[in-house]
Design a protein around this motif. Sequence first.
Motif, PDB file in Angstrom:
ATOM      1  N   GLN A 226      35.208  70.734 -20.197  1.00 28.35           N
ATOM      2  CA  GLN A 226      36.614  71.103 -20.077  1.00 28.35           C
ATOM      3  C   GLN A 226      37.158  71.671 -21.388  1.00 28.35           C
ATOM      4  O   GLN A 226      36.956  71.092 -22.456  1.00 28.35           O
ATOM      5  CB  GLN A 226      37.429  69.855 -19.695  1.00 28.35           C
ATOM      6  CG  GLN A 226      38.871  70.125 -19.376  1.00 28.35           C
ATOM      7  CD  GLN A 226      39.061  70.582 -17.948  1.00 28.35           C
ATOM      8  OE1 GLN A 226      38.152  70.506 -17.138  1.00 28.35           O
ATOM      9  NE2 GLN A 226      40.228  71.075 -17.643  1.00 28.35           N
TER      10      GLN A 226
ATOM     11  N   THR B 190      43.137  75.318 -21.991  1.00 29.59           N
ATOM     12  CA  THR B 190      43.387  76.088 -20.765  1.00 29.59           C
ATOM     13  C   THR B 190      43.243  75.241 -19.505  1.00 29.59           C
ATOM     14  O   THR B 190      43.511  75.719 -18.409  1.00 29.59           O
ATOM     15  CB  THR B 190      42.412  77.281 -20.666  1.00 29.59           C
ATOM     16  OG1 THR B 190      41.064  76.773 -20.607  1.00 29.59           O
ATOM     17  CG2 THR B 190      42.574  78.221 -21.851  1.00 29.59           C
TER      18      THR B 190
ATOM     19  N   THR C 224      40.585  74.390 -18.074  1.00 29.67           N
ATOM     20  CA  THR C 224      39.549  74.982 -17.233  1.00 29.67           C
ATOM     21  C   THR C 224      38.182  74.596 -17.792  1.00 29.67           C
ATOM     22  O   THR C 224      38.042  74.241 -18.961  1.00 29.67           O
ATOM     23  CB  THR C 224      39.659  76.526 -17.183  1.00 29.67           C
ATOM     24  OG1 THR C 224      39.646  77.029 -18.525  1.00 29.67           O
ATOM     25  CG2 THR C 224      40.948  76.962 -16.497  1.00 29.67           C
ATOM     26  N   THR C 225      37.183  74.677 -16.954  1.00 28.92           N
ATOM     27  CA  THR C 225      35.819  74.335 -17.337  1.00 28.92           C
ATOM     28  C   THR C 225      35.088  75.596 -17.791  1.00 28.92           C
ATOM     29  O   THR C 225      35.205  76.652 -17.157  1.00 28.92           O
ATOM     30  CB  THR C 225      35.082  73.704 -16.140  1.00 28.92           C
ATOM     31  OG1 THR C 225      35.794  72.538 -15.754  1.00 28.92           O
ATOM     32  CG2 THR C 225      33.660  73.318 -16.504  1.00 28.92           C
ATOM     33  N   HIS C 226      34.357  75.468 -18.881  1.00 25.36           N
ATOM     34  CA  HIS C 226      33.599  76.601 -19.422  1.00 25.36           C
ATOM     35  C   HIS C 226      32.208  76.147 -19.818  1.00 25.36           C
ATOM     36  O   HIS C 226      31.981  74.973 -20.111  1.00 25.36           O
ATOM     37  CB  HIS C 226      34.309  77.190 -20.646  1.00 25.36           C
ATOM     38  CG  HIS C 226      35.577  77.876 -20.287  1.00 25.36           C
ATOM     39  ND1 HIS C 226      35.619  79.186 -19.892  1.00 25.36           N
ATOM     40  CD2 HIS C 226      36.841  77.405 -20.220  1.00 25.36           C
ATOM     41  CE1 HIS C 226      36.869  79.513 -19.607  1.00 25.36           C
ATOM     42  NE2 HIS C 226      37.617  78.432 -19.793  1.00 25.36           N
TER      43      HIS C 226
END
Length: 136
Positions: free
Chosen positions: A67, A71, A73-75
């Motif tokens: 995570q 943001t 969001t997962t990257h």
Amino acid sequence: MNSHYPLVAHRAGHRCEYCHAPEAIFNFPFEVEHIIPTSLLGEDVEDNLALACRACNLRKSAHLVFQDEATNTTHRLFHPRTDRWADEFRLNVEKAVIEGITPIGRATVACLQMNSSSQLEARKLWIRLGLMPFVE
């Protein structure tokens, strides 16, 4: 010792390819880790191997993504063979903090806990000793 160690350590300049800890300051060799773990079908080939300090290797474990809190969001995590460290991270010399400057960098910093209290104390010393890269 891993049979790939001499090649991987030389290629990495004998420093962790994630947090850039200098291997010379430790009393044991760093670990050859699989960027894509073999448990997730990563191969035991040079392009999938990186030199990692014990802390980074343990925390990375089988993670491929994490995570990015900025943001939410997962990257994917930093890949030492395909990503450039300076494109994803910056070393704040005054604070001894590794800052992720992209979602990949931030996710990697969070997953590997690169700025834990013990990491920060050690990094402050390495900076004072001139053992951290990017420090003039």
